[in-house]
Every structure is written in structure tokens, then in C-alpha cells.
Design an enzyme around this catalytic site. Structure first.
Site, PDB file in Angstrom:
ATOM      1  N   ASP A 136       5.304  -6.219   9.497  1.00 48.79           N
ATOM      2  CA  ASP A 136       6.127  -5.908  10.553  1.00 48.79           C
ATOM      3  C   ASP A 136       6.123  -6.755  11.207  1.00 48.79           C
ATOM      4  O   ASP A 136       7.122  -6.986  12.378  1.00 48.79           O
ATOM      5  CB  ASP A 136       5.988  -4.405  11.152  1.00 48.79           C
ATOM      6  CG  ASP A 136       6.512  -3.754   9.165  1.00 48.79           C
ATOM      7  OD1 ASP A 136       6.851  -3.682   8.668  1.00 48.79           O
ATOM      8  OD2 ASP A 136       6.221  -2.291   9.526  1.00 48.79           O
ATOM      9  N   THR A 166      -1.703   7.667  -0.782  1.00 47.34           N
ATOM     10  CA  THR A 166      -3.051   7.538  -1.417  1.00 47.34           C
ATOM     11  C   THR A 166      -3.095   6.113  -1.002  1.00 47.34           C
ATOM     12  O   THR A 166      -4.288   5.834  -0.535  1.00 47.34           O
ATOM     13  CB  THR A 166      -2.412   7.571  -2.556  1.00 47.34           C
ATOM     14  OG1 THR A 166      -1.567   5.355  -2.638  1.00 47.34           O
ATOM     15  CG2 THR A 166      -1.918   8.231  -3.276  1.00 47.34           C
ATOM     16  N   ASP A 184       0.576  -3.659  11.529  1.00 45.43           N
ATOM     17  CA  ASP A 184       1.219  -4.044  10.692  1.00 45.43           C
ATOM     18  C   ASP A 184       1.786  -5.414  10.521  1.00 45.43           C
ATOM     19  O   ASP A 184       2.147  -5.697  11.833  1.00 45.43           O
ATOM     20  CB  ASP A 184       2.108  -3.312  10.269  1.00 45.43           C
ATOM     21  CG  ASP A 184       2.257  -3.314   9.175  1.00 45.43           C
ATOM     22  OD1 ASP A 184       2.519  -2.193   8.151  1.00 45.43           O
ATOM     23  OD2 ASP A 184       3.401  -4.439   8.489  1.00 45.43           O
ATOM     24  N   ARG A 201       0.944  -0.976  -0.090  1.00 45.29           N
ATOM     25  CA  ARG A 201       0.280   0.200  -0.165  1.00 45.29           C
ATOM     26  C   ARG A 201       1.008   1.374   0.132  1.00 45.29           C
ATOM     27  O   ARG A 201       1.927   1.562   1.066  1.00 45.29           O
ATOM     28  CB  ARG A 201      -0.739   0.019   1.435  1.00 45.29           C
ATOM     29  CG  ARG A 201      -2.099  -0.702   0.907  1.00 45.29           C
ATOM     30  CD  ARG A 201      -3.165  -0.471   2.306  1.00 45.29           C
ATOM     31  NE  ARG A 201      -2.549  -0.180   3.392  1.00 45.29           N
ATOM     32  CZ  ARG A 201      -3.391   0.846   4.548  1.00 45.29           C
ATOM     33  NH1 ARG A 201      -4.907   0.412   4.697  1.00 45.29           N
ATOM     34  NH2 ARG A 201      -2.633   0.644   5.549  1.00 45.29           N
TER      35      ARG A 201
HETATM   36  C1  PRP Z   1      -0.988  -5.317   4.148  1.00 42.04           C
HETATM   37  C2  PRP Z   1      -1.641  -6.317   4.039  1.00 42.04           C
HETATM   38  C3  PRP Z   1      -2.911  -5.736   2.927  1.00 42.04           C
HETATM   39  C4  PRP Z   1      -3.055  -4.666   3.244  1.00 42.04           C
HETATM   40  C5  PRP Z   1      -3.931  -4.588   3.545  1.00 42.04           C
HETATM   41  O1  PRP Z   1       0.233  -4.536   3.289  1.00 42.04           O
HETATM   42  O2  PRP Z   1      -0.910  -7.508   4.442  1.00 42.04           O
HETATM   43  O3  PRP Z   1      -2.432  -6.495   1.870  1.00 42.04           O
HETATM   44  O4  PRP Z   1      -2.028  -4.150   4.201  1.00 42.04           O
HETATM   45  O5  PRP Z   1      -5.298  -3.309   3.798  1.00 42.04           O
HETATM   46  P1  PRP Z   1      -5.316  -2.611   1.830  1.00 42.04           P
HETATM   47  O6  PRP Z   1      -7.524  -3.440   2.306  1.00 42.04           O
HETATM   48  O7  PRP Z   1      -6.057  -1.134   2.425  1.00 42.04           O
HETATM   49  O8  PRP Z   1      -4.925  -2.580   0.937  1.00 42.04           O
HETATM   50  P2  PRP Z   1       1.145  -3.715   3.492  1.00 42.04           P
HETATM   51  O9  PRP Z   1       0.833  -2.881   2.508  1.00 42.04           O
HETATM   52  O10 PRP Z   1       0.856  -3.487   4.595  1.00 42.04           O
HETATM   53  O11 PRP Z   1       2.168  -4.348   2.594  1.00 42.04           O
HETATM   54  P3  PRP Z   1       3.129  -5.513   3.384  1.00 42.04           P
HETATM   55  O12 PRP Z   1       2.104  -6.740   3.888  1.00 42.04           O
HETATM   56  O13 PRP Z   1       4.424  -6.063   2.757  1.00 42.04           O
HETATM   57  O14 PRP Z   1       3.783  -5.014   4.770  1.00 42.04           O
HETATM   58  N1  URA Z   2      -2.499  -3.538   7.542  1.00 41.97           N
HETATM   59  C1  URA Z   2      -2.250  -4.098   8.433  1.00 41.97           C
HETATM   60  O1  URA Z   2      -0.703  -4.603   8.250  1.00 41.97           O
HETATM   61  N2  URA Z   2      -2.513  -3.728   9.190  1.00 41.97           N
HETATM   62  C2  URA Z   2      -3.626  -2.686   9.109  1.00 41.97           C
HETATM   63  O2  URA Z   2      -4.033  -2.496  10.114  1.00 41.97           O
HETATM   64  C3  URA Z   2      -4.205  -2.773   7.918  1.00 41.97           C
HETATM   65  C4  URA Z   2      -3.541  -2.855   6.872  1.00 41.97           C
END
Ligand code: PRP
Ligand code: URA
Length: 209
Positions: A203, A108, A200, A104
Site C-alpha cells: 500500500d 488466515t 503495509d 496473504r
Molecule cells: C505482504 C508482503 C509479503 C507478505 C509478508 O504482501 O509484501 O509478501 O505480506 O507476509 P507473510 O510473511 O506473513 O507472508 P501482501 O500479502 O500484503 O500482498 P501485496 O504485496 O500484494 O500487498
Molecule cells: N506485510 C506488510 O506489508 N507489512 C507487514 O507488517 C506484514 C506483512
């Protein structure tokens, strides 16, 4: 309209409470994500088609049932979806695994795609997209749109925590996709994080913060 299944099983709810706790470290967090994935997968695969076969038990011939035809493909959304892969493969060890890389954009909140590798025979399979968090829904909607271009038989989404905003968006964008989650939380905050959520997920799984 899309069917939504929110898992109220006590084992899932108990494990989810520990997962949410900010004192839970990465090692335990990873184990819990995997265990919860196994339990949700049990429900998400409840309607797999069966066929009858003949089996010789040590006592007699029997008509028994096995899963029919080409089976499942799991598609984790990177990174956090990776944390659920071992858990679902514990139940369906012969499933294929595709990968979709999305993150994400922090400003945005829109998903940015950086990787997509799907099984060659995906159109003959039922696909379950896995990602622990359904926040705005942008990542899941995008991943499912990518997979639909390859024409699989059925697509389901399996997550751990959903926000109402993401759930509604996913239902609207893909009304044919069944959604399985362990909890429907309260709302998204101004940074797009699920409240109360668990923070997160990527993380916490990979210890990157
Ligand atoms: C997180 C999570 C989803 C997304 C959800 O990933 O694992 O893929 O956010 O958010 P959304 O419904 O608003 O799209 P992130 O973008 O943090 O990436 P990562 O898993 O690589 O940390
Ligand atoms: N992605 C995450 O990992 N946690 C949240 O709460 C939202 C998006």
C-alpha cells in the site's frame, strides 16, 4: 542451518528510519525501497563465482576477473517485491526477472498464489527472491518452494524488515536458503503486521490506502 545476514551499514539504517516514518509519502517511499534494495543486493551478491579472463588495457595485457557462467535471476513476490526490482537491476542489469504473485488472506494470513512466471533457464541461475516484508514467513516459504520445483543452482532471500517469527519459519522450512535483511524487528501483532515495521509495504509503495 540457514545463514542470516542483518545489514548494519549506516546508509541502510538511515534510509530505513525514513522508510518507517508514517509521514513519508509514496514517492519518497518508493525511492528509498529501491535504494535499500541496491545496498542489500551488494552484500547478497558478494560470493558470486568469478573466472579469470585476459584483458588488454591501454598499457598492458592483464588477467582480470568477471562473473562466471549463467548469472542471476531476481524473483519479486508481487506486489511489494516489485518496489525492489529497479534497485537490484541497477547493480545487475543483465539479470533475468521472474514474478510470483501471492497475497496473504487477511483472515488466515496464509499466502494465496495467483501468478507464477519464471525464467526458462532458471535451473542454470542463482535466484534471489525479493520482498520487503518477512512477517509470518508464509509468502517467502511458498515462493521458494515453487521455485525449488524448477531446480535452480542456489536460492537466496532478500528483504528489508523481518519479524522473528517469519525468520525462524523461513530458516526451518528452507535451511539451505541464505537470508539478507536490513532489520530484525520485535514481533508480529494480532493482524500479522510487523512491530514496529513500516505498515503495509504494498500500500505504501503503490499508494493504495
Ligand atoms: C505482504 C508482503 C509479503 C507478505 C509478508 O504482501 O509484501 O509478501 O505480506 O507476509 P507473510 O510473511 O506473513 O507472508 P501482501 O500479502 O500484503 O500482498 P501485496 O504485496 O500484494 O500487498
Ligand atoms: N506485510 C506488510 O506489508 N507489512 C507487514 O507488517 C506484514 C506483512
Amino acid at each position: 542451518m540457514a545463514k542470516v545476514f542483518i545489514m548494519d551499514h549506516p546508509l541502510i539504517q538511515h534510509k530505513l528510519s525514513i522508510l518507517r516514518d508514517k509521514k513519508t509519502g509514496s514517492k519518497e517511499f518508493r525511492a528509498l525501497v529501491s535504494e535499500i534494495a541496491t545496498l542489500i543486493c551488494y552484500e547478497a551478491t558478494r560470493d558470486l563465482p568469478l573466472e579469470e579472463i585476459e584483458t588488454e588495457t591501454p598499457v598492458a595485457a592483464a588477467k582480470t576477473k568477471v562473473i562466471a557462467g549463467k548469472k542471476l535471476a531476481f524473483v519479486p513476490i508481487l506486489r511489494a517485491g516489485l518496489g525492489m526490482v529497479d534497485g537490484v537491476l541497477a547493480l545487475v542489469p543483465s539479470a533475468r526477472v521472474g514474478h510470483i504473485g501471492l497475497y496473504r488472506d487477511p483472515e488466515t494470513l496464509k499466502p494465496v498464489e495467483y501468478y507464477c512466471k519464471l525464467p526458462a533457464d532458471i535451473e542454470e541461475r542463482e535466484v534471489i527472491v525479493i520482498d520487503p516484508m518477512l512477517a509470518t514467513g508464509g509468502s517467502a516459504i511458498d515462493a521458494i518452494s515453487q521455485i525449488k520445483l524448477r531446480g535452480p543452482k542456489v536460492i537466496k532471500f532478500m528483504g528489508i524488515i523481518a519479524a522473528p517469527e517469519g525468520l525462524e519459519a523461513l530458516k526451518k522450512a528452507h535451511p539451505d536458503v541464505e537470508i539478507y535483511v536490513a532489520a530484525l524487528d520485535d514481533h508480529l501483532n494480532e493482524h500479522g503486521y510487523i512491530v514496529p515495521g513500516l505498515g503495509d509495504a504494498g500500500d505504501r509503495i503503490f499508494g493504495t490506502k
